[in-house]
Design a protein around this motif. Structure first.
Motif, short mmCIF file in Angstrom:
data_model
loop_
_atom_site.label_atom_id
_atom_site.label_comp_id
_atom_site.label_asym_id
_atom_site.label_seq_id
_atom_site.Cartn_x
_atom_site.Cartn_y
_atom_site.Cartn_z
N ASP A 121 0.85 -1.24 -0.05
CA ASP A 121 -0.03 -0.06 0.00
C ASP A 121 1.03 1.19 0.03
N ILE A 146 1.93 1.77 -3.56
CA ILE A 146 0.78 2.29 -4.23
C ILE A 146 0.54 3.88 -4.16
N ALA A 147 0.53 4.09 -2.74
CA ALA A 147 0.73 5.41 -2.65
C ALA A 147 1.78 6.44 -3.33
N CYS A 154 3.41 5.73 -5.70
CA CYS A 154 3.13 5.67 -7.30
C CYS A 154 2.37 6.77 -7.51
N LYS A 155 1.28 6.93 -6.85
CA LYS A 155 0.18 8.15 -7.09
C LYS A 155 0.79 9.37 -6.86
N GLU A 156 1.26 9.56 -5.63
CA GLU A 156 2.01 11.11 -5.34
C GLU A 156 2.85 11.34 -6.28
N LYS A 157 3.85 10.46 -7.02
CA LYS A 157 4.84 10.93 -7.90
C LYS A 157 4.15 10.63 -9.21
N ASN A 158 3.08 10.32 -9.54
CA ASN A 158 2.54 10.15 -10.85
C ASN A 158 3.31 9.32 -11.72
N HIS A 218 1.57 6.08 -17.07
CA HIS A 218 1.40 6.46 -15.87
C HIS A 218 0.21 5.81 -15.09
N GLY A 219 0.46 5.09 -14.15
CA GLY A 219 -0.41 4.51 -13.03
C GLY A 219 0.02 3.07 -12.44
N ILE A 220 -1.06 2.49 -11.91
CA ILE A 220 -0.69 1.20 -11.47
C ILE A 220 -1.67 0.08 -12.18
#
Length: 234
Positions: free
Chosen positions: A80, A83-84, A86-90, A222-224
């Motif tokens: 987690d 994932i967080a 990755c979202k923060e850094k795009n 960009h993304g998961i």
């Protein structure tokens, strides 16, 4: 494409051969104790390291805007956080417990069978996985993914447990045998018959090829993502 290999064991070396054969360059080969390397040399990183350093490797990639594909298992307590970040850094990130095309088809087959068996309470499910003796985690990440697929699609189960079962719990047996790349078996057993699905890997080539294909697919995004995105299945 310039690739960083984070983890240079047998899987990393197999990935290297396939990547080079597909026209890519290996610009970094990082072992578990290496520090201070410049990840920005790479267009993408492939992490097949060990559980204790996987999150550090993934974080380093995401913090430096390098897409990262990870097949290391046993580190998911920090998933987690990855994932967080990755979202923060795009950023761009793919984790898979198994990159093999055949295994990812097996994952989907497992879900379909679990759903079909949901109303047949006379069948008890059990699982077995077999891997080589150098594998550090047990059960395998692939076995955990299979168990979670059953739990999500069959109301009769809400947990899994290594080596033993209980009410609504899937028992998972993990065996370690020399030079076994990976075998996963799911059994539904009743008093009158047994239904079995099984995936047997003959070598590491399928895992390694899938990881390289995932890395090729991930660059520029960009993304998961998951292997279902890469392979357009499920």
């Amino acid at each position: 494409m310039n690739i960083a290999l984070l983890g240079y064991g047998r899987m990393g070396q197999t990935i290297e051969k396939i990547a080079v054969n597909r026209g890519h360059n290996i610009v970094l080969r990082i072992d578990k104790d290496d520090e201070g390397y410049d990840i920005t040399k790479a267009d993408v990183a492939i992490d097949f390291s060990i559980p204790s350093v996987a999150f550090k490797n993934i974080s380093n990639c995401l913090n430096n805007n390098v897409p990262v594909v990870s097949g290391t298992t046993g580190w998911l307590a920090d998933y987690d956080k990855a994932i967080a970040l990755c979202k923060e850094k795009n950023g761009a990130f793919i984790y898979a417990s198994n990159f093999s095309l055949g295994v990812n088809i097996f994952f989907e087959l497992n879900k379909v069978l679990a759903k079909m068996m949901g109303n047949l309470e006379q069948y008890n499910v059990s699982m077995e996985e077999i891997h080589h003796t150098k594998k550090l985690d047990a059960p395998s990440g692939t076995a955990i993914t299979l168990a979670e697929g059953i739990i999500e699609n069959n109301k009769n189960y809400n947990a899994w447990k290594l080596d033993e079962g209980a009410e609504k719990t899937i028992p998972v047996v993990a065996k370690r045998i020399e030079d076994v790349p990976g075998t996963h078996t799911v059994n539904y057993k009743s008093d009158v018959d047994t239904i079995t699905i099984e995936h047997i890997a003959h070598n590491r080539q399928g895992f390694a090829l899938g990881a390289v294909v995932a890395a090729e697919w991930l660059v520029g995004k960009h993304g998961i993502f998951s292997m279902n995105d890469v392979l357009n299945i499920g």
